[in-house]
Scaffold this active site. Structure first.
Site, PDB file in Angstrom:
ATOM      1  N   THR A  34       0.848  -1.199   0.000  1.00 42.37           N
ATOM      2  CA  THR A  34       0.000   0.000   0.000  1.00 42.37           C
ATOM      3  C   THR A  34       0.882   1.246   0.000  1.00 42.37           C
ATOM      4  O   THR A  34       1.967   1.235   0.574  1.00 42.37           O
ATOM      5  CB  THR A  34      -0.873  -0.002   1.273  1.00 42.37           C
ATOM      6  OG1 THR A  34      -1.728  -1.145   1.227  1.00 42.37           O
ATOM      7  CG2 THR A  34      -1.736   1.261   1.369  1.00 42.37           C
ATOM      8  N   THR A  37       4.202   4.733  -3.410  1.00 45.64           N
ATOM      9  CA  THR A  37       5.194   4.012  -4.223  1.00 45.64           C
ATOM     10  C   THR A  37       4.569   2.757  -4.815  1.00 45.64           C
ATOM     11  O   THR A  37       4.759   2.443  -5.996  1.00 45.64           O
ATOM     12  CB  THR A  37       6.430   3.658  -3.362  1.00 45.64           C
ATOM     13  OG1 THR A  37       6.789   4.791  -2.569  1.00 45.64           O
ATOM     14  CG2 THR A  37       7.598   3.268  -4.243  1.00 45.64           C
ATOM     15  N   ASP A  87       6.223  -3.973  -1.563  1.00 39.74           N
ATOM     16  CA  ASP A  87       5.637  -2.908  -0.747  1.00 39.74           C
ATOM     17  C   ASP A  87       6.660  -1.791  -0.504  1.00 39.74           C
ATOM     18  O   ASP A  87       7.867  -2.013  -0.644  1.00 39.74           O
ATOM     19  CB  ASP A  87       5.159  -3.486   0.594  1.00 39.74           C
ATOM     20  CG  ASP A  87       4.145  -2.585   1.290  1.00 39.74           C
ATOM     21  OD1 ASP A  87       3.852  -1.482   0.789  1.00 39.74           O
ATOM     22  OD2 ASP A  87       3.648  -2.992   2.359  1.00 39.74           O
ATOM     23  N   GLY A  88       6.169  -0.655  -0.131  1.00 42.72           N
ATOM     24  CA  GLY A  88       7.023   0.475   0.222  1.00 42.72           C
ATOM     25  C   GLY A  88       7.387   0.442   1.697  1.00 42.72           C
ATOM     26  O   GLY A  88       7.104  -0.529   2.405  1.00 42.72           O
ATOM     27  N   ASP A  90       8.321   3.368   5.225  1.00 43.30           N
ATOM     28  CA  ASP A  90       8.558   4.730   5.717  1.00 43.30           C
ATOM     29  C   ASP A  90      10.024   4.918   6.079  1.00 43.30           C
ATOM     30  O   ASP A  90      10.553   6.024   5.950  1.00 43.30           O
ATOM     31  CB  ASP A  90       7.645   5.010   6.909  1.00 43.30           C
ATOM     32  CG  ASP A  90       6.184   4.923   6.485  1.00 43.30           C
ATOM     33  OD1 ASP A  90       5.805   5.639   5.547  1.00 43.30           O
ATOM     34  OD2 ASP A  90       5.444   4.098   7.051  1.00 43.30           O
ATOM     35  N   GLY A 101       3.534   1.795   7.922  1.00 40.54           N
ATOM     36  CA  GLY A 101       2.236   2.130   8.498  1.00 40.54           C
ATOM     37  C   GLY A 101       1.861   3.587   8.375  1.00 40.54           C
ATOM     38  O   GLY A 101       0.818   4.006   8.887  1.00 40.54           O
ATOM     39  N   GLY A 103       0.606   4.895   6.005  1.00 35.81           N
ATOM     40  CA  GLY A 103      -0.696   4.907   5.330  1.00 35.81           C
ATOM     41  C   GLY A 103      -1.740   4.081   6.076  1.00 35.81           C
ATOM     42  O   GLY A 103      -2.810   3.794   5.514  1.00 35.81           O
ATOM     43  N   GLU A 109      -0.590  -5.396   5.753  1.00 29.92           N
ATOM     44  CA  GLU A 109       0.716  -5.528   5.083  1.00 29.92           C
ATOM     45  C   GLU A 109       1.526  -6.656   5.734  1.00 29.92           C
ATOM     46  O   GLU A 109       2.135  -7.468   5.039  1.00 29.92           O
ATOM     47  CB  GLU A 109       1.488  -4.211   5.170  1.00 29.92           C
ATOM     48  CG  GLU A 109       0.877  -3.118   4.298  1.00 29.92           C
ATOM     49  CD  GLU A 109       1.572  -1.777   4.406  1.00 29.92           C
ATOM     50  OE1 GLU A 109       1.388  -0.962   3.494  1.00 29.92           O
ATOM     51  OE2 GLU A 109       2.294  -1.540   5.390  1.00 29.92           O
TER      52      GLU A 109
END
Ligand SMILES: O=C[C@H](O)[C@H](O)[C@H](O)COP(=O)(O)O
Length: 229
Positions: A34, A37, A87-88, A90, A101, A103, A109
């Site tokens: 999510t 990216t 996945d991206g 932070d 997290g 988002g 995830e």
């Protein structure tokens, strides 16, 4: 792959989103994360959608984007294993440990990542850090436990605040709340994740150490750098 030095952060995200296609296994279902990216990855995935079976998604937002682009979405319970989860993050450190997290999708995830043999993190270079902790740590919590979890973080030097949206506590896809914790030093991500996971009322802590990245495709001014962990 080389890139001019003038690429914006958004263009770096596009670059790594496209580079992640290399890790998608033809004929299989791919795990999809999510965020901004990952949205670039989903757009790229749509260009090869006829060569895959579909995706397992980690949020309502990614599901909507996948379906709008004609990519079938499977429930996580229908799938026993995935070759790859993309996945991206932070933050990601030099060992592949991540904070996720931002988002609010951390719980799903982690669930989808746990199905996958390989976690491929896609990120622009601003996400690579020497040690986790500068980004406020997201923690999904059961609302009735929020105050006691805030106190537990305070006892370890962290300031936890309830994430709000439009003046109301943000409600996750799972119907729970998010605390964002500032001021933590996460020197030992594996031990930290295990510790916080045991607190009653914690649904998911946004440290991804047990589900760390195996590969990171990092968008830099010089192009995509591949880090293996
Ligand atoms: O809950 C959100 C996720 O953990 C994202 O993967 C993370 O916040 C990175 O998002 P972005 O690619 O938008 O920076």
């Amino acid at each position: 792959m080389t890139a001019p030095t003038t690429l914006s952060q958004d263009e770096l995200k596009t670059l790594v989103g496209q580079a992640a296609l290399h890790y998608v296994v033809p004929g299989e279902i791919v795990g999809v994360g999510t965020g901004s990216t990952v949205n670039k990855f989903i757009d790229a995935l749509a260009t090869i959608k006829d060569s895959i079976r579909g995706a397992v998604s980690s949020s309502e937002a990614s599901t909507a984007r996948l379906q709008a682009l004609g990519i079938p979405v499977f429930d996580a319970n229908e799938v026993e294993r995935l070759s790859v989860y993309i996945d991206g993050a932070d933050e990601i450190d030099g060992a592949g440990y991540m904070v996720k997290g931002g988002g609010a999708a951390l719980t799903r995830e982690k669930i989808v990542a746990a199905l996958a043999e390989r976690f491929v993190c896609i990120a622009d270079e601003s996400k690579l850090v020497p040690a986790l902790g500068a980004f406020p740590l997201p923690v999904e919590v059961i609302p009735m436990a929020a105050a006691q979890i805030v106190r537990r973080f305070a006892a370890m030097g962290g300031q936890a605040t309830l994430r709000c949206k439009d003046g109301q506590p943000l409600v996750t896809d799972n119907g729970q709340h998010i605390l964002d914790v500032r001021g933590l030093s996460i020197a030992e991500p594996l031990a930290f994740e295990s510790q916080v996971n045991q607190w009653p009322g914690v649904v998911t802590v946004g440290v991804f150490a047990h589900q760390k990245a195996h590969v990171c495709l990092l968008g830099t001014a010089q192009g995509v750098r591949t880090l293996q962990f």
